[in-house]
Write an enzyme that holds these catalytic residues in place. Sequence first.
Site, PDB file in Angstrom:
ATOM      1  N   LYS A  33       0.890  -1.183  -0.085  1.00 19.04           N
ATOM      2  CA  LYS A  33      -0.137  -0.058  -0.212  1.00 19.04           C
ATOM      3  C   LYS A  33       1.006   1.153   0.103  1.00 19.04           C
ATOM      4  O   LYS A  33       2.191   1.290   0.338  1.00 19.04           O
ATOM      5  CB  LYS A  33      -0.931   0.055   1.175  1.00 19.04           C
ATOM      6  N   TYR A 240      14.518  31.455   5.637  1.00 17.93           N
ATOM      7  CA  TYR A 240      13.147  31.893   6.117  1.00 17.93           C
ATOM      8  C   TYR A 240      13.499  32.355   7.612  1.00 17.93           C
ATOM      9  O   TYR A 240      13.697  31.149   8.428  1.00 17.93           O
ATOM     10  CB  TYR A 240      11.998  31.178   5.790  1.00 17.93           C
TER      11      TYR A 240
END
Length: 343
Positions: A33, A240
Amino acid sequence: MRSKAIINLDNLKYNLDLITEKIDKEKMMLVVKANAYGMGAKEIVEFAIKYGIKFYAVATIEEAMEIRKIDENIRILILSLVELEYIEFLVKNNIDITISRFEEIEYILSRNIKGNFHIAYDTGMGRIGFDSKNIEKALDMLKPIGIFSHLTSADSNEEFTKLQYKRFIEIADKYDIKYKHFLNSFGTENYNSYFNEFNLYRIGILAYGGELNNKYKPVMTLKGRVSFVKKLNEDWNIGYSNTFEAKKGDIIVTVSMGYADGLFRFLSNKGYVYFNNRKYKIIGNICMDQFMVLGDENIQVGDFVEIFGENILVKDVAKSIGTISYELLCAVSNRVERVYKGG
C-alpha cells in the site's frame, strides 16, 4: 534530475531472504500500500512475483487495480474498507475484500455475491473490525475465506500483544477458515517463534528495511542534488525567518529538495546529509523546493547528498523529529524520481 530515490532491489531480496528464514515464502503477504511505502508498487510487485510471493495487501481500490494489471493470478487483499457499490466490481476482478460491518454482510448476502472476504476482528486496535460480542455472529453469517486482526504494539508491549493473541486465537480456532493472519512485521520479527500457527504473515516495513533492527538493509536511499555553492564574505542569515546565522568564510550549499518533495520541515537546523564519508548539518528553515547545508570545499554543484538511506538510517532520522520511518518513506513525493538498481 534534481532529486532521486534509489530503490535497491538487491537489498529488498536480502531482507526477503532473512524473512523467509522465519516463514515460508508461500505464507507471506507483502504489503504494498501507499505505493509500496514510497518504493514504487509496480516495480516492487514485479520483483516480488519473480521472487515467488503470491499474496499482496493494499489499502485502496485504486491500488488494488494498479497491481491487478501486473498479474491476473496473484492474490490481492484490500486491508481498508470499501464502499458497498464497489464490492461486486472487486469480486469480478478477483480482489479479496475486508469486511468490518454487518451492513456489508447484509449487502453481500442480499445479492448473493460470491467472493473472497476477510473478516476483520478488533482485538485491541480500536480501528476497524467486529468486537468480541459480534465477531462470531459475523463469521456465522458470512463464512469468509479469511479472518485477521492487527497488532498495536508488537514492538513495545509484550503483555498486550499476548492478550491480543489470546483474544484472536480463541475465536479463530473455533472456525475452519482458510486464511488466519495476525502477525505484522514487528509481530513476525518478535513473536513468530511463539505464534507460529498462522498461514499468512503481513510483511511491510520489515521487507523495506525501514524501522526494525539494523540486520535489515534499507531499500530506499533519498538523495538531493547540489544546485548552488557559495563562500560567505561576511556573517549572514540563512533561510526563512533567519533561524541560522552563518559566519564569514562559511560555505553554504543549496540542495534542490524541499518539503514538497517529502523532506520534513522539522529537520530544519536539526537534520544532516551525508556526502563523501561525512555528515553535514542542515541549516536554516527547509523551503518548499530547496534547503541549505553548512558545507565545505569537497561539495560541488552537481553532487548528490544523501538525506537518508545506506549511511543515514531513515529510522534514526524519524526518531530525531519524533515520528516513524513509515511517515518519511511514504512522504517522498512523486516528483522525486525513482531509480531502481540491482535485482
